[in-house]
Write an enzyme that holds these catalytic residues in place. Structure first.
Site, mmCIF file in Angstrom:
data_model
loop_
_atom_site.group_PDB
_atom_site.id
_atom_site.type_symbol
_atom_site.label_atom_id
_atom_site.label_comp_id
_atom_site.label_asym_id
_atom_site.label_seq_id
_atom_site.Cartn_x
_atom_site.Cartn_y
_atom_site.Cartn_z
ATOM 1 C CB THR A 53 20.417 -12.384 -10.183
ATOM 2 O OG1 THR A 53 20.836 -12.772 -11.419
ATOM 3 C CG2 THR A 53 19.130 -11.484 -10.342
ATOM 4 C CG ASP B 223 8.519 11.088 8.568
ATOM 5 O OD1 ASP B 223 7.789 12.085 7.975
ATOM 6 O OD2 ASP B 223 8.771 10.041 7.866
#
Length: 263
Positions: free
Chosen positions: A181, A108
């Site tokens: 968070t 790739d």
């Protein structure tokens, strides 16, 4: 007609390319599914043959392992054309490979470098952002000088979740000043991606003045907006490289890839 297949770590993308009179090509269709969906496809519905007749050439990049390889063998066996399974090598389509062992460079990455060479005459920093993110340096002379690999955003989130006691897996939102968070994790992962690319760009700029950053991959659209250097997003960079390789084989491997015709 050319069938190009890019089997990545989490998704399979394929495109049907048609050669034009200028020696280039155009995409007639492009599709993508997850590896899980691809593996679950019915034997009676071949994903590659639903809308097209048999291809003259098939070129495949597979980084998804032996299981995906066997699936691709099964699905493409209905066609008369023998697939070309792309492997990196020392030189192809105007790109020279300076990896210590050229053959172990991912197909790739090799296809993306070949596509980048056809898109831009100068130096290119070639970024493919998916499950993993790769950042590769391609000189104006077509020399692949080296590059880095790091986990992609989703993989970073997953590792944080798996190796801590309480950090959530769910995707958050990017914020300049995260106050929860989930957003803190998302913002940190995206800063890590952009920071790696920006740092490689500074290194490359000392070697090759004013390189263009070419960004591709499923996470590339988000990443490209966070970068500050000259940049361009290319949606199907690996498929473009596979199409160039197929046309080069058909034409006797010209020194430079053919130009792509806009669909």
């Amino acid at each position: 007609m050319i069938l190009c297949i890019d089997a990545g770590n989490s998704r399979v993308k394929w495109g049907w390319a048609e050669a034009d009179n200028s020696g280039g090509y155009r995409w007639t269709s492009i599709a993508t599914v997850s590896l899980i969906e691809f593996a679950a496809a019915s034997d009676h519905v071949n994903p590659f043959s639903i809308t097209h007749e048999a291809p003259e050439r098939i070129v495949i990049s597979n980084v998804a392992g032996e299981g995906a390889h066997q699936l691709l063998v099964n699905w493409t066996s209905i066609f008369d054309a023998t697939p070309t399974w792309l492997r990196a090598e020392g030189e192809r389509c105007g790109v020279k490979n300076r990896y210590e062992r050229p053959e172990v460079l991912g197909p790739d990455r090799w296809a993306a470098l070949i596509a980048a060479r056809s898109l831009h005459n100068g130096a290119s920093l070639v970024v493919n952002a998916g499950t993993a993110t790769t950042v590769d340096m391609l000189s104006a002379e077509g020399m692949f000088l080296g590059g880095i690999i790091l986990p992609g955003v989703e993989l970073m989130r997953f590792v944080l979740h798996e190796h801590t006691g309480r950090l959530p897996m769910q995707e958050g939102k990017y914020s300049d000043a995260p106050r929860n968070t989930r957003d803190a994790i998302e913002t940190g992962c995206r800063h890590a991606q952009a920071g790696a690319v920006e740092r490689m760009y500074r290194v490359f700029r000392d070697i090759a003045p004013a390189p263009l950053c070419i960004v591709a991959g499923g996470a590339g659209r988000t990443l490209v907006d966070q970068l500050t250097m000259p940049r361009r997003y290319v949606e199907n960079l690996v498929l473009d490289g596979l199409a160039h390789i197929a046309l080069a084989e058909a034409a006797g491997a010209p020194a430079r890839p053919a130009a792509r015709t806009a669909p």
